[in-house]
Design an enzyme around this catalytic site. Structure first.
Site, PDB file in Angstrom:
ATOM      1  N   ASP A  56      44.072  -2.845  23.614  1.00  0.00           N
ATOM      2  CA  ASP A  56      44.667  -3.205  24.533  1.00  0.00           C
ATOM      3  C   ASP A  56      43.699  -2.255  26.394  1.00  0.00           C
ATOM      4  OD1 ASP A  56      47.069  -3.229  26.126  1.00  0.00           O
ATOM      5  OD2 ASP A  56      47.828  -1.918  25.031  1.00  0.00           O
ATOM      6  N   ASP A  86      44.960  -7.940  30.766  1.00  0.00           N
ATOM      7  CA  ASP A  86      45.111  -7.106  29.469  1.00  0.00           C
ATOM      8  C   ASP A  86      45.023  -7.914  28.316  1.00  0.00           C
ATOM      9  OD1 ASP A  86      46.421  -5.280  27.977  1.00  0.00           O
ATOM     10  OD2 ASP A  86      48.438  -6.135  29.236  1.00  0.00           O
TER      11      ASP A  86
END
EC number: 3.4.23.-
Length: 509
Positions: free
Chosen positions: A120, A302
């Protein structure tokens, strides 16, 4: 705006200082009809209906020694396992088989407990499911606790992440994490309770590699690597694989760049001023050669986000350029045969987004698929969340020293329709106001009683031209920066992991 934070907490008394949130999205109806992708049918099989139109029907095929295979853990989460990387300090990135979540195996504690950790770039915090967790969700994942390590140090410091519909919480522990040739002693969250929202998630925790708020008291995993001078250079290179291509070369390289994974040169864009995310300026979106004049936008890069999520007005404009696209109940559908050429221009380069990446699975209407470009107002009016729909098409580099993001066209060796990048007529220097300090989670929700497959489910300032060259043939553009077992196969009747991202600074002091 509601808030959510996924954060690595310090070994001091921690208190919540903000509101936390979860953003569910109800998608339209689906059929269980599956459309084969254009590649070799024999290369890849799924045991349940796929979320993308390229998934197959058929029984599970296990090929242990060669080629992409549908490896299955004892806790029955499917995955497309990455090939062992050959580059040093590199970790293979696995795919859930639908291009919705990407995760790697990290060994935790003295006994090397194997945990699947979501990679992440949208969060800096790291946590795992704890072995003392009695929640149903924890029973379907690998967990970690005292019985798994002789070196674990459990603190009494509270830790938690709260969603609008549930939460994960516990305490801070300290122990070793081993990955990519590193062994690191680090604090991380250990979840003792978890909501049912985590039941179908493949991951056993989150490995946060986002930039840390400079005011935070606790170093992140990446900061510890840098502080101990374990990295060749303070960069991370990531390439995500596309399941439909049968590719298993997904990987994350710590401290270096794998030039075999991209073509052309890396073009860098500086993170927006005072930003604590990988948020960079974007030039425009081009569709079938026509500029949409979407100036002044910024994008948060992201890996924890499955889709391309943008303000509704921008989504409306994009879909107005796709013949027969329909907003319907609020979420766009489009013809499954859509081949509109979409390019996202960043740093003066146009990066192609393949139709396979933005066209989702078929709906109840034959020939109609869900769009994976989602209009949702979760950030500022000109902020986009740039997730895996785009990132599968590029090689991305996250430079912690220079606070910038580098992109180049992803190279898919021996596969069809490789992504491409095209220089724009001019370079644009976009300035963006610092993003709202919000932290959010967006997920696509599917009716749990349904057996139908779900789909792959700050105001800018005027632009001015300009670019700066750097060494080694690189260019820079942008604003000046300051497993436990389960008895049955888990069928994802609702989307398991659409978005995990964090924007702003820590909610704890």
């Amino acid at each position: 705006m509601q808030f959510l934070w996924l954060c690595l907490l310090s070994a001091v008394t921690l208190q919540f200082t903000g509101t936390l949130a979860f953003y569910p999205i109800k998608l339209p109806d689906f059929t269980k009809g599956i459309i084969s992708h254009h590649g070799s049918v024999g290369r890849r099989f799924f045991t349940f209906p796929g979320l993308y139109k390229h998934a197959h029907t058929g029984s599970t095929t296990l090929n242990i020694r060669r080629g992409p295979s549908n490896y299955r853990r004892d806790n029955n989460y499917p995955a497309q396992i990455a090939s062992p990387p050959t580059a040093p300090n590199t970790l293979g990135i696995n795919n859930d088989g639908y291009d919705f979540s990407y995760f790697s195996e990290v060994k935790v504690g003295s006994e090397g407990q194997k945990m699947w950790m979501l990679i992440d770039t949208g969060a800096s915090g790291t946590w795992v499911f704890g072995s003392d967790c009695t929640s149903k969700a924890c029973g379907r994942h690998n967990t970690f606790g005292k019985e798994d390590s002789k070196t674990i140090k459990v603190t009494d410091e509270k830790w938690g992440v709260t969603y609008g519909t549930g939460k994960v919480s516990g305490v801070i522990v300290n122990d070793t994490m081993s990955f990519a040739g590193f062994e690191l002693v680090t604090p991380f969250g250990s979840a003792s309770t978890a909501s049912d929202d985590f039941l179908n998630y493949p991951m056993d925790g989150i490995l946060g590699i986002g930039p840390q708020d400079p005011n935070a008291k606790t170093p992140t995993v990446v900061q510890l690597l840098m502080q101990q001078k374990l990295l060749k250079s303070n960069v991370i290179g990531i390439n995500l694989q596309r399941a439909s291509e049968g590719a298993t070369d997904g990987q994350i390289t710590f401290g270096d760049i794998d030039k075999s994974k991209f073509s052309g040169e890396l073009i860098y864009s500086n993170v927006v001023p005072n930003g604590y995310q990988w948020e960079i300026a974007m030039d425009d979106l081009i569709m079938d050669g026509k500029s949409l004049n979407l100036k002044g936008r910024t994008g948060i890069i992201d890996t924890g986000t499955s889709f391309l999520i943008l303000p509704p007005a921008d989504a409306d404009l994009i879909h107005s350029m796709i013949p027969q696209a329909d907003k319907g109940s609020g979420f766009y559908t489009l013809p499954c045969s859509t081949k509109v050429d979409i390019k996202l221009s960043i740093g003066g380069v146009e990066y192609t987004i393949q139709p396979d990446d933005y066209v989702g699975n078929e709906t109840a209407t034959k020939g109609t698929c869900n769009s994976l470009i989602v209009g949702r107002q979760i950030l500022g009016p000109k902020q986009w969340l740039v997730g895996d729909v785009f990132l599968k098409n590029v090689y991305s580099v996250f430079d912690f020293d220079k606070n910038r993001v580098g992109l180049a066209a992803r190279k898919y060796a021996g596969t069809k329709n490789p992504p491409s990048s095209t220089p724009s007529p001019g370079m644009f220097l976009l300035h963006a106001i610092h993003c709202q300090k919000t932290i959010s989670v967006l997920m696509l929700h599917i009716d749990p009683t349904s057996n139908k497959a779900p789909s792959g489910g700050s105001p800018g300032l005027p632009a001015e031209s300009g670019s700066d060259s750097t060494t080694n043939g690189e260019a820079t553009n942008g604003a000046t920066s300051s497993p436990n077992s389960s008895s049955s196969v888990l069928t994802p009747t609702w989307l398991t992991l659409a978005v995990f991202f964090a924007i702003g600074s820590s909610l704890w002091s």
